[in-house]
Design a protein around this motif. Structure first.
Motif, PDB file in Angstrom:
ATOM      1  N   CYS A 176      28.611 -20.280 -49.103  1.00 50.82           N
ATOM      2  CA  CYS A 176      29.177 -19.395 -47.983  1.00 50.82           C
ATOM      3  C   CYS A 176      30.710 -19.568 -47.814  1.00 50.82           C
ATOM      4  O   CYS A 176      30.916 -20.414 -47.681  1.00 50.82           O
ATOM      5  CB  CYS A 176      28.356 -19.564 -46.650  1.00 50.82           C
ATOM      6  SG  CYS A 176      28.826 -18.557 -45.351  1.00 50.82           S
ATOM      7  N   GLU A 226      32.881 -15.069 -45.009  1.00 49.45           N
ATOM      8  CA  GLU A 226      31.328 -14.605 -44.696  1.00 49.45           C
ATOM      9  C   GLU A 226      30.767 -15.533 -43.353  1.00 49.45           C
ATOM     10  O   GLU A 226      30.290 -14.717 -42.529  1.00 49.45           O
ATOM     11  CB  GLU A 226      30.427 -14.922 -45.883  1.00 49.45           C
ATOM     12  CG  GLU A 226      30.561 -14.097 -47.043  1.00 49.45           C
ATOM     13  CD  GLU A 226      30.058 -14.671 -48.220  1.00 49.45           C
ATOM     14  OE1 GLU A 226      29.461 -13.694 -49.153  1.00 49.45           O
ATOM     15  OE2 GLU A 226      29.798 -15.932 -48.237  1.00 49.45           O
ATOM     16  N   SER A 263      23.734 -16.714 -44.882  1.00 46.89           N
ATOM     17  CA  SER A 263      24.037 -15.422 -44.954  1.00 46.89           C
ATOM     18  C   SER A 263      23.801 -14.334 -43.795  1.00 46.89           C
ATOM     19  O   SER A 263      23.172 -14.602 -43.153  1.00 46.89           O
ATOM     20  CB  SER A 263      23.197 -14.905 -46.414  1.00 46.89           C
ATOM     21  OG  SER A 263      21.770 -14.684 -46.009  1.00 46.89           O
ATOM     22  N   MET A 264      24.225 -13.193 -43.912  1.00 46.72           N
ATOM     23  CA  MET A 264      23.921 -12.191 -42.897  1.00 46.72           C
ATOM     24  C   MET A 264      22.507 -11.672 -43.183  1.00 46.72           C
ATOM     25  O   MET A 264      21.870 -11.474 -42.103  1.00 46.72           O
ATOM     26  CB  MET A 264      24.899 -11.024 -43.319  1.00 46.72           C
ATOM     27  CG  MET A 264      24.933 -10.103 -42.090  1.00 46.72           C
ATOM     28  SD  MET A 264      25.852 -10.671 -40.580  1.00 46.72           S
ATOM     29  CE  MET A 264      27.586 -10.594 -41.048  1.00 46.72           C
ATOM     30  N   GLU A 265      22.118 -11.567 -44.257  1.00 39.53           N
ATOM     31  CA  GLU A 265      20.514 -11.346 -44.428  1.00 39.53           C
ATOM     32  C   GLU A 265      19.911 -12.236 -43.656  1.00 39.53           C
ATOM     33  O   GLU A 265      18.821 -11.651 -42.966  1.00 39.53           O
ATOM     34  CB  GLU A 265      20.306 -11.227 -45.909  1.00 39.53           C
ATOM     35  CG  GLU A 265      18.775 -10.913 -46.133  1.00 39.53           C
ATOM     36  CD  GLU A 265      18.496 -10.699 -47.463  1.00 39.53           C
ATOM     37  OE1 GLU A 265      17.416 -10.444 -47.992  1.00 39.53           O
ATOM     38  OE2 GLU A 265      19.351 -11.469 -48.635  1.00 39.53           O
ATOM     39  N   GLN A 266      19.937 -13.450 -43.660  1.00 38.88           N
ATOM     40  CA  GLN A 266      19.095 -14.462 -43.058  1.00 38.88           C
ATOM     41  C   GLN A 266      19.401 -14.396 -41.460  1.00 38.88           C
ATOM     42  O   GLN A 266      18.354 -14.426 -40.731  1.00 38.88           O
ATOM     43  CB  GLN A 266      19.647 -15.911 -43.534  1.00 38.88           C
ATOM     44  CG  GLN A 266      19.182 -16.387 -44.824  1.00 38.88           C
ATOM     45  CD  GLN A 266      19.580 -17.830 -45.501  1.00 38.88           C
ATOM     46  OE1 GLN A 266      20.414 -18.378 -44.367  1.00 38.88           O
ATOM     47  NE2 GLN A 266      19.181 -18.082 -46.599  1.00 38.88           N
ATOM     48  N   GLU A 321      20.096 -11.612 -39.876  1.00 37.78           N
ATOM     49  CA  GLU A 321      19.318 -10.356 -39.421  1.00 37.78           C
ATOM     50  C   GLU A 321      17.976 -10.514 -39.634  1.00 37.78           C
ATOM     51  O   GLU A 321      17.141 -10.071 -38.578  1.00 37.78           O
ATOM     52  CB  GLU A 321      19.748  -9.080 -40.393  1.00 37.78           C
ATOM     53  CG  GLU A 321      21.305  -9.058 -40.312  1.00 37.78           C
ATOM     54  CD  GLU A 321      21.711  -8.161 -39.008  1.00 37.78           C
ATOM     55  OE1 GLU A 321      21.053  -8.100 -38.083  1.00 37.78           O
ATOM     56  OE2 GLU A 321      22.892  -8.109 -38.829  1.00 37.78           O
ATOM     57  N   ASN A 322      17.392 -11.195 -40.537  1.00 39.66           N
ATOM     58  CA  ASN A 322      16.062 -11.477 -40.564  1.00 39.66           C
ATOM     59  C   ASN A 322      15.520 -12.279 -39.244  1.00 39.66           C
ATOM     60  O   ASN A 322      14.358 -11.962 -38.926  1.00 39.66           O
ATOM     61  CB  ASN A 322      15.651 -12.174 -41.911  1.00 39.66           C
ATOM     62  CG  ASN A 322      15.552 -11.058 -42.871  1.00 39.66           C
ATOM     63  OD1 ASN A 322      15.241  -9.988 -42.782  1.00 39.66           O
ATOM     64  ND2 ASN A 322      15.564 -11.806 -44.068  1.00 39.66           N
ATOM     65  N   ARG A 337      15.361 -10.235 -36.079  1.00 41.08           N
ATOM     66  CA  ARG A 337      14.285  -9.445 -36.324  1.00 41.08           C
ATOM     67  C   ARG A 337      13.091 -10.094 -35.711  1.00 41.08           C
ATOM     68  O   ARG A 337      12.394  -9.778 -34.822  1.00 41.08           O
ATOM     69  CB  ARG A 337      14.035  -8.772 -37.686  1.00 41.08           C
ATOM     70  CG  ARG A 337      12.846  -8.127 -37.624  1.00 41.08           C
ATOM     71  CD  ARG A 337      12.584  -7.400 -38.904  1.00 41.08           C
ATOM     72  NE  ARG A 337      12.535  -8.356 -40.209  1.00 41.08           N
ATOM     73  CZ  ARG A 337      11.551  -9.376 -40.484  1.00 41.08           C
ATOM     74  NH1 ARG A 337      10.615  -8.961 -39.747  1.00 41.08           N
ATOM     75  NH2 ARG A 337      11.904 -10.182 -41.365  1.00 41.08           N
TER      76      ARG A 337
END
Length: 287
Positions: free
Chosen positions: A29, A33, A232-235, A237-238, A241
């Motif tokens: 990272c 980021e 990460s941004m993906e983690q 966002e998940n 959610r």
């Protein structure tokens, strides 16, 4: 996101909080980021950020300090001392404040108190707890905390000896089966008004296959919040959610989940409960 009371402090936090150990080069990272991830988290209402000076030799704290900037007043910062002495802990805090670019933190923790011997060292004359008490008296910290990964008896003894405001403890679904903080520590902590923060929720990634169920399990416990490591941004966002859609697990859902993961209850997976971090075969002894 659902918010919950933070023990007897009068504060409330969303169930999803930010574990900052992973926003570092070691976890691929970048600084850019990390700053984006932290600010996105704040935008989504996450306010509780947990770090420590030993996370990548201070890089985690440095990146949080850079990320917060003018938003410092919107966040609750938690850092730790792994030193068991008063003087060493004071030096640790002074260095942490510089890296975090702040003159105070909301919470300071005795980090990873694993044994009664370590607890005794913290409570001794000129032990680490003395530094926490002095820092609170001086307004440099607001709340006193401790963390534990291994033996619930240690943290139970700690909250009998001193009115800690909070405790960060291992509460993954796999932790349910051995040396369980959920069974042994949570009831007494709740009785005393000690805010409990869950950690190791994804088991250092070993529960990633069941990550939504893992999050739901820990949030279904009577805790204040849980810190989740995000690199990460993906983690992020998940996790957001799942948090926004959270519904507590039913008993039957827990039972089916336990059937799926009981094979994960071994010292190789739960290394924080092993005899030592590199020992993959023996559990720590509870003396």
């Amino acid at each position: 996101m659902e918010t919950r009371k933070f023990g007897r402090t009068g504060q409330e936090f969303p169930i999803l909080s930010f574990g900052a150990q992973r926003i570092v080069d070691e976890h691929n990272c970048t600084e850019e980021e990390a700053i984006q991830i932290v600010n996105r988290a704040i935008d989504e209402g996450i306010t509780y950020f947990d770090t420590a000076p030993i996370y990548s030799n201070g890089q985690s704290e440095e990146r949080l300090g850079k990320a917060f900037g003018s938003r410092r007043s919107k966040v609750w910062i938690v850092t730790k001392t792994i030193d068991r002495t008063r003087d060493g802990s004071w030096r640790s805090l002074e260095a942490s404040l510089k890296r975090l670019q702040t003159d105070h933190v909301e919470e300071w923790r005795l980090h990873d108190v694993r044994t009664m011997e370590q607890l005794d060292a913290c409570f001794a004359k000129d032990g680490a707890l003395q530094a926490l008490i002095e820092a609170k008296e001086q307004g440099i910290i607001k709340h006193i905390s401790l963390s534990g990964h291994t033996n619930p008896n240690v943290q139970l003894e700690a909250i009998e000896r001193f009115p800690f405001d909070s405790a960060l403890v291992a509460l993954s679904a796999a932790d349910h089966f051995i040396y369980s903080f959920a069974h042994e520590f949570l009831p007494k902590a709740n009785e005393k008004g000690v805010a409990v923060i869950g950690m190791k929720v994804i088991g250092l990634g070993r529960l990633a296959q069941w990550y939504e169920k893992a999050l739901r399990y820990t949030w279904s416990l009577p805790i204040s919040t849980a810190i989740i490591g995000m690199e990460s941004m993906e983690q992020l966002e998940n996790n957001l959610r799942v948090a926004k859609d959270f519904k507590p697990m039913t008993d039957l859902e827990k039972l089916e989940f336990f059937k799926e993961i009981i094979h994960m209850a071994n010292p190789d997976v739960l290394r924080w409960k092993a005899k030592d971090w590199s020992n993959q075969e023996e559990w720590a002894e509870r003396l």
